[in-house]
Design a protein around this motif. Structure first.
Motif, PDB file in Angstrom:
ATOM      1  N   UNK A 259      -1.054  -2.441 -23.720  1.00 28.64           N
ATOM      2  CA  UNK A 259      -0.484  -2.112 -22.483  1.00 28.64           C
ATOM      3  C   UNK A 259      -1.030  -1.353 -22.030  1.00 28.64           C
ATOM      4  N   UNK A 260      -1.708  -0.371 -22.994  1.00 29.37           N
ATOM      5  CA  UNK A 260      -2.040   1.014 -22.338  1.00 29.37           C
ATOM      6  C   UNK A 260      -3.768   0.760 -21.837  1.00 29.37           C
ATOM      7  N   UNK A 261      -4.428  -0.720 -22.111  1.00 29.51           N
ATOM      8  CA  UNK A 261      -5.269  -1.020 -21.830  1.00 29.51           C
ATOM      9  C   UNK A 261      -5.515  -1.671 -19.953  1.00 29.51           C
ATOM     10  N   UNK A 262      -3.704  -2.156 -19.786  1.00 27.74           N
ATOM     11  CA  UNK A 262      -3.623  -2.671 -17.970  1.00 27.74           C
ATOM     12  C   UNK A 262      -3.613  -1.424 -17.847  1.00 27.74           C
ATOM     13  N   UNK A 263      -3.105  -0.453 -18.283  1.00 30.24           N
ATOM     14  CA  UNK A 263      -3.266   1.034 -17.423  1.00 30.24           C
ATOM     15  C   UNK A 263      -4.272   1.648 -16.950  1.00 30.24           C
ATOM     16  N   UNK A 264      -4.787   1.822 -18.196  1.00 30.55           N
ATOM     17  CA  UNK A 264      -6.187   1.860 -17.765  1.00 30.55           C
ATOM     18  C   UNK A 264      -7.004   1.043 -16.600  1.00 30.55           C
ATOM     19  N   UNK A 265      -7.292  -0.224 -16.545  1.00 29.84           N
ATOM     20  CA  UNK A 265      -7.677  -0.656 -15.550  1.00 29.84           C
ATOM     21  C   UNK A 265      -7.134  -0.569 -14.559  1.00 29.84           C
ATOM     22  N   UNK A 266      -6.134  -0.427 -14.104  1.00 32.89           N
ATOM     23  CA  UNK A 266      -5.236   0.476 -12.654  1.00 32.89           C
ATOM     24  C   UNK A 266      -6.059   1.700 -12.394  1.00 32.89           C
ATOM     25  N   UNK A 267      -6.195   2.428 -13.195  1.00 28.53           N
ATOM     26  CA  UNK A 267      -6.428   3.831 -12.595  1.00 28.53           C
ATOM     27  C   UNK A 267      -8.252   4.124 -12.305  1.00 28.53           C
ATOM     28  N   UNK A 268      -8.701   2.590 -12.664  1.00 30.95           N
ATOM     29  CA  UNK A 268     -10.393   3.131 -12.233  1.00 30.95           C
ATOM     30  C   UNK A 268     -10.252   2.284 -11.143  1.00 30.95           C
ATOM     31  N   UNK A 269      -8.963   1.302 -11.249  1.00 27.07           N
ATOM     32  CA  UNK A 269      -9.419   0.329  -9.774  1.00 27.07           C
ATOM     33  C   UNK A 269      -9.175   1.594  -8.863  1.00 27.07           C
ATOM     34  N   UNK A 270      -7.628   1.748  -9.275  1.00 25.50           N
ATOM     35  CA  UNK A 270      -7.901   2.877  -7.785  1.00 25.50           C
ATOM     36  C   UNK A 270      -7.855   4.178  -7.425  1.00 25.50           C
ATOM     37  N   UNK A 271      -8.964   4.725  -8.523  1.00 24.79           N
ATOM     38  CA  UNK A 271      -9.668   6.482  -8.144  1.00 24.79           C
ATOM     39  C   UNK A 271     -10.848   5.761  -7.526  1.00 24.79           C
ATOM     40  N   UNK A 272     -11.979   4.889  -8.240  1.00 22.36           N
ATOM     41  CA  UNK A 272     -12.956   4.349  -7.964  1.00 22.36           C
ATOM     42  C   UNK A 272     -12.932   3.977  -6.031  1.00 22.36           C
ATOM     43  N   UNK A 273     -11.668   3.908  -5.939  1.00 19.85           N
ATOM     44  CA  UNK A 273     -12.042   3.596  -4.612  1.00 19.85           C
ATOM     45  C   UNK A 273     -12.146   4.611  -3.921  1.00 19.85           C
ATOM     46  N   UNK A 274     -10.803   5.549  -4.120  1.00 18.49           N
ATOM     47  CA  UNK A 274      -9.986   6.768  -3.653  1.00 18.49           C
ATOM     48  C   UNK A 274     -11.474   7.573  -3.365  1.00 18.49           C
ATOM     49  N   UNK A 275     -12.107   6.786  -4.042  1.00 18.76           N
ATOM     50  CA  UNK A 275     -13.364   8.186  -4.627  1.00 18.76           C
ATOM     51  C   UNK A 275     -14.169   8.241  -3.392  1.00 18.76           C
ATOM     52  N   UNK A 276     -14.885   7.184  -3.501  1.00 15.78           N
ATOM     53  CA  UNK A 276     -15.273   6.676  -2.258  1.00 15.78           C
ATOM     54  C   UNK A 276     -14.991   6.970  -0.679  1.00 15.78           C
ATOM     55  N   UNK A 277     -13.690   6.491  -0.175  1.00 22.99           N
ATOM     56  CA  UNK A 277     -13.667   6.536   1.233  1.00 22.99           C
ATOM     57  C   UNK A 277     -13.844   7.467   1.923  1.00 22.99           C
ATOM     58  N   UNK A 278     -14.084   7.830   2.833  1.00 24.01           N
ATOM     59  CA  UNK A 278     -14.244   8.342   4.047  1.00 24.01           C
ATOM     60  C   UNK A 278     -13.200   9.120   4.793  1.00 24.01           C
ATOM     61  N   UNK A 279     -11.871   8.798   4.351  1.00 23.47           N
ATOM     62  CA  UNK A 279     -10.913   9.846   4.730  1.00 23.47           C
ATOM     63  C   UNK A 279     -10.059   9.673   3.201  1.00 23.47           C
ATOM     64  N   UNK A 280      -8.451  10.593   3.129  1.00 22.96           N
ATOM     65  CA  UNK A 280      -7.838  10.562   2.149  1.00 22.96           C
ATOM     66  C   UNK A 280      -6.867   9.876   2.131  1.00 22.96           C
ATOM     67  N   UNK A 281      -6.923   8.759   1.027  1.00 19.59           N
ATOM     68  CA  UNK A 281      -5.591   8.040   1.830  1.00 19.59           C
ATOM     69  C   UNK A 281      -4.016   8.105   1.004  1.00 19.59           C
ATOM     70  N   UNK A 282      -3.742   7.218   0.540  1.00 19.87           N
ATOM     71  CA  UNK A 282      -2.772   6.976  -0.081  1.00 19.87           C
ATOM     72  C   UNK A 282      -1.903   5.914  -0.792  1.00 19.87           C
TER      73      UNK A 282
END
Length: 356
Positions: free
Chosen positions: A248-271
């Motif tokens: 179950x922790x592995x699923x949380x890890x993948x969710x965090x890596x997916x969202x944070x990597x997308x938001x870091x490279x975004x040109x504008x702040x998102x939600x």
């Protein structure tokens, strides 16, 4: 001169004298009749000269082709029991052949309709995705915690990491990692058999990892993307609860890596989608409440490493909530730093679970 009509007939007999010129085939040997008219006799009727000029053949010499054609057609018609060929019985309406028959390619039409239905279905899915996601980012879905795992084992961690450098000297490697952190970038040192590797970021697929690598490259770091795997392990006696907790922790890890990597490279702040964030917090809370029971059967070293792993995971999830509240880009760097640190800590857990 006499007023009577005189008719003179001349007939020439066949000469016995041979001639060098052959006689024509159609030469007629009938006697030649010469007729002359002077004045009509008393018993004859005077006729109109116009009528004498109109030649009318005798009836017995005229061939009527219309009657012959009719007779020929009648002979080609099918014979019927009543003897009348021209009045054939009609077929029933349901047995008559249609004059126009369309050869409809039903397999092709069926294939086209199936493609249209599938296309509409995919369109609806994509449409719902953009409606429900405020940022337009693809966020990984978290599995329900009630999932029953029949094959329980410690999961393998597969990630795409952004590597900054490789070192043979560990002291030099640690110095470069510290300097990178001082610049505001996440960084961690991954020990290897012969070399030390500095990882700067983590994503859950190659495409997002490439975007993250370009982000660090634009900020002066030489990077490239590679896949990194931490192999899971078999469950020892009494370790089923711990293996389920890490799954179950592995699923949380993948969710965090997916969202944070997308938001870091975004040109504008998102939600972040509120439903996804709520599901994340529920999953984290369940992991927090169940960790003591799950780790109770582990040896002391594995339990200590597991508690440290859980604290790092909870801190990374908290940093993502901070970003949702403040839109502070630094919070995303804290999420990435925690995910990099979890790679090292998970390797330590798997190494220590079988130690006595």
């Amino acid at each position: 001169m006499s007023d009577q009509k005189h008719t003179m007939n001349f007939k020439f007999s066949q000469s016995n004298k041979k001639s060098n010129r052959p006689a024509p085939d159609n030469e007629s040997h009938n006697p030649i009749e010469v007729c002359s008219w002077d004045e009509p006799t008393d018993g004859e009727q005077v006729t109109n000269p116009q009528e004498e000029d109109d030649f009318e053949p005798k009836k017995d010499k005229v061939i009527d082709f219309t009657d012959k054609l009719k007779t020929k057609k009648t002979g080609n018609e099918p014979f019927w029991d009543d003897g009348d060929r021209s009045r054939a019985p009609k077929l029933p309406p349901k047995n008559r052949k249609n004059k126009i028959q369309l050869n409809v390619p039903w397999p092709i039409i069926g294939a086209v309709m199936s493609a249209v239905i599938v296309g509409l279905g995919l369109g609806v899915v994509v449409f719902q995705f953009f409606i429900n996601d405020d940022t337009g980012y693809s966020e990984a879905a978290l599995p329900a915690q009630a999932t029953v795992y029949t094959d329980v084992s410690f999961p393998s961690l597969h990630v795409d990491v952004v590597q900054g450098a490789a070192f043979t000297d560990i002291d030099t490697a640690q110095q470069v990692v510290d300097e990178t952190k001082d610049k505001g970038f996440p960084a961690v040192l991954i020990p290897g058999d012969e070399s030390q590797y500095m990882f700067l970021g983590v994503a859950n697929d190659q495409t997002k990892g490439t975007k993250l690598s370009n982000y660090f490259g634009d900020n002066g770091q030489e990077t490239y993307v590679k896949t990194y795997t931490v192999e899971g392990g078999e469950v020892t006696v009494g370790g089923e609860d711990a293996a389920t907790w890490y799954t179950n922790a592995n699923a949380v890890y993948h969710f965090l890596s997916s969202v944070s990597s997308e938001l870091m490279v975004a040109s504008e702040s998102g939600s972040i989608n509120e439903d996804n964030l709520s599901q994340l917090n529920q999953s984290v809370e369940q992991l927090r409440n169940s960790r003591d029971v799950a780790f109770s059967q582990m040896n002391e070293l594995a339990k200590e490493n597991s508690l440290r792993y859980a604290d790092t995971l909870f801190t990374a999830a908290s940093a993502l909530n901070d970003y949702q509240t403040s839109n502070n880009h630094e919070a995303l760097e804290h999420v990435q730093q925690g995910l990099l640190q979890l790679i090292v800590e998970y390797e330590e857990v798997l190494t220590s679970i079988n130690e006595v």
